[in-house]
Design a protein around this motif. Structure first.
Motif, PDB file in Angstrom:
ATOM      1  N   ILE A 179       0.843  -1.202   0.000  1.00 53.99           N
ATOM      2  CA  ILE A 179       0.000   0.000   0.000  1.00 53.99           C
ATOM      3  C   ILE A 179       0.874   1.247   0.000  1.00 53.99           C
ATOM      4  O   ILE A 179       0.643   2.200  -0.753  1.00 53.99           O
ATOM      5  N   HIS A 180       1.891   1.244   0.851  1.00 49.55           N
ATOM      6  CA  HIS A 180       2.822   2.382   0.926  1.00 49.55           C
ATOM      7  C   HIS A 180       3.523   2.615  -0.405  1.00 49.55           C
ATOM      8  O   HIS A 180       3.762   3.757  -0.812  1.00 49.55           O
ATOM      9  N   ASP A 181       3.840   1.527  -1.099  1.00 52.67           N
ATOM     10  CA  ASP A 181       4.525   1.631  -2.391  1.00 52.67           C
ATOM     11  C   ASP A 181       3.599   2.067  -3.523  1.00 52.67           C
ATOM     12  O   ASP A 181       4.060   2.282  -4.650  1.00 52.67           O
ATOM     13  N   GLY A 182       2.291   2.161  -3.260  1.00 48.12           N
ATOM     14  CA  GLY A 182       1.346   2.627  -4.266  1.00 48.12           C
ATOM     15  C   GLY A 182       0.795   1.550  -5.174  1.00 48.12           C
ATOM     16  O   GLY A 182       0.152   1.862  -6.187  1.00 48.12           O
ATOM     17  N   ARG A 183       1.001   0.296  -4.828  1.00 47.04           N
ATOM     18  CA  ARG A 183       0.577  -0.787  -5.717  1.00 47.04           C
ATOM     19  C   ARG A 183      -0.936  -0.848  -5.883  1.00 47.04           C
ATOM     20  O   ARG A 183      -1.438  -1.293  -6.916  1.00 47.04           O
ATOM     21  N   PHE A 184      -1.678  -0.390  -4.881  1.00 48.78           N
ATOM     22  CA  PHE A 184      -3.135  -0.472  -4.925  1.00 48.78           C
ATOM     23  C   PHE A 184      -3.793   0.804  -5.424  1.00 48.78           C
ATOM     24  O   PHE A 184      -5.007   0.853  -5.568  1.00 48.78           O
ATOM     25  N   GLY A 185      -2.998   1.835  -5.696  1.00 48.14           N
ATOM     26  CA  GLY A 185      -3.591   3.120  -6.031  1.00 48.14           C
ATOM     27  C   GLY A 185      -4.251   3.703  -4.794  1.00 48.14           C
ATOM     28  O   GLY A 185      -3.687   3.656  -3.697  1.00 48.14           O
ATOM     29  N   GLU A 186      -5.461   4.208  -4.938  1.00 45.74           N
ATOM     30  CA  GLU A 186      -6.215   4.722  -3.796  1.00 45.74           C
ATOM     31  C   GLU A 186      -7.161   3.635  -3.293  1.00 45.74           C
ATOM     32  O   GLU A 186      -7.990   3.125  -4.051  1.00 45.74           O
ATOM     33  N   ILE A 187      -7.063   3.304  -2.034  1.00 43.26           N
ATOM     34  CA  ILE A 187      -7.966   2.316  -1.451  1.00 43.26           C
ATOM     35  C   ILE A 187      -9.249   3.029  -1.037  1.00 43.26           C
ATOM     36  O   ILE A 187      -9.216   4.004  -0.287  1.00 43.26           O
TER      37      ILE A 187
END
Length: 364
Positions: A141-149
């Protein structure tokens, strides 16, 4: 030549949870240069059993323990969290307090104020954050893999799992609530942790007591023992939680339900999603891509099995020895969880959604 003295830790509350913390701490003694030096409980039987098992002195008053320790872990019934946390912090002990912070929001606020005044730090025991799949997920999540949750489904459901019917767990005066404040606290905290603790603006919820006080309650096993006290708490809760950034949480918790047990969390993001289960550690990522040809990919993540309570204790000791303020499992975050639980109870009583104060802590 001066002798080296390891960091000393005591346990307040020597029941099942206190002894479990002591067992995990024993495995970290050499690694972290810490020493379990004592325990405190008002029960002579609990003290005798703890002394026999761990070979350390025990006390019937907390002040005597605080004089011998640098830090304490508090594992008493919820209604006593404030008393012992405030006392330990006033003695400038560091405190790891089992969740929830307290049995009421006002009590939790007093713990927060004491923590602000103390030179000791105060950490709240939401140990599920330290489960390996959760740590992997948090980093992604911190790395941005999910975009905006934008949404999380949080479930903590037992088929039959009311703890110690007739003990402090099922008495509102002692616990402050039932399934919601016991296992629901974990679910709420974990969902907010993954979202980055946005400000909660509205809660709509229903709490119920369906199974716990029934004479025909049928179970195969039970954590703890039967007691003679009342059952005047909820045994299930459902809630919808709305945050200021428009992210949402659907909460489903139960001590008992006629369905398959579940500790499943589902994360929905703009670039990817995930499902993980606290019980078996399964973590699956769900992604899609137009690369080559439009396709979906489901990735199963396998992690090393680590005891989350032990990892929590490790982080606590590292924070005590570090510099700067505590950055994880803070009292502010614990207070937010407490306020969400309180809002769920109020929403259920009013049969309407509850708006939370814009001045509630942001728990950064």
């Amino acid at each position: 030549m001066s002798s080296h003295v390891p960091h000393s830790i005591g346990i307040v509350g020597l029941g099942n949870i206190g002894r479990y913390h002591a067992e995990q701490l024993s495995s970290l003694t050499a690694q972290l240069d810490v020493e379990l030096v004592g325990g405190m409980d008002i029960s002579p039987m609990a003290r005798d059993r703890f002394e026999e098992t761990f070979g350390v002195p025990t006390y019937d008053d907390s002040e005597s323990l605080y004089e011998t320790t640098d830090s304490v872990i508090i594992t008493t019934p919820n209604q006593y969290h404030e008393e012992y946390a405030v006392g330990a912090l006033a003695a400038d002990n560091n405190v790891l307090i089992e969740k929830p912070v307290a049995h009421t929001t006002d009590s939790a606020k007093r713990v927060r104020e004491s923590a602000k005044k103390s030179s000791g730090l105060c950490m709240v025991g939401f140990h599920n954050r330290f489960a390996s799949p959760v740590q992997v997920l948090k980093q992604y999540i911190h790395d941005g893999r999910f975009g905006e949750i934008h949404h999380i489904e949080a479930k903590y459901i037992r088929r039959r799992g009311v703890p110690g019917r007739g003990t402090w767990f099922t008495e509102e005066a002692s616990a402050g609530g039932g399934a919601l404040i016991d296992i629901g606290a974990h679910a709420i905290d974990l969902a907010l942790y993954l979202l980055g603790f946005p400000r909660v603006t509205e809660v709509s919820g229903v709490t119920r007591s369906v199974f716990g006080d029934r004479p025909d309650y049928t179970h195969l096993e039970m954590w703890g023992e039967h007691g003679d006290g009342p059952f005047d708490v909820d045994d299930s809760a459902n809630a919808f939680i709305r945050c200021a950034d428009n992210s949402t949480i659907s909460l489903d918790v139960a001590w008992a339900a006629n369905r398959t047990p579940s500790t499943e969390f589902v994360i929905q993001g703009t670039d990817a999603g995930a499902r993980f289960d606290l019980s078996d550690g399964e973590l699956t990522l769900f992604e899609s891509s137009p690369t080559g040809a439009p396709h979906f990919s489901d990735t199963e993540i396998t992690t090393r099995d680590e005891n989350p309570h032990r990892q929590e204790q490790r982080r606590f000791i590292e924070a005590v020895r570090g510099s700067g303020p505590l950055s994880v499992n803070t009292v502010e975050q614990g207070l937010v969880v407490q306020q969400v639980m309180d809002a769920t109870y109020r929403s259920s009583e009013r049969n309407a959604a509850v708006t939370l104060d814009a001045a509630m802590p942001t728990a950064d």
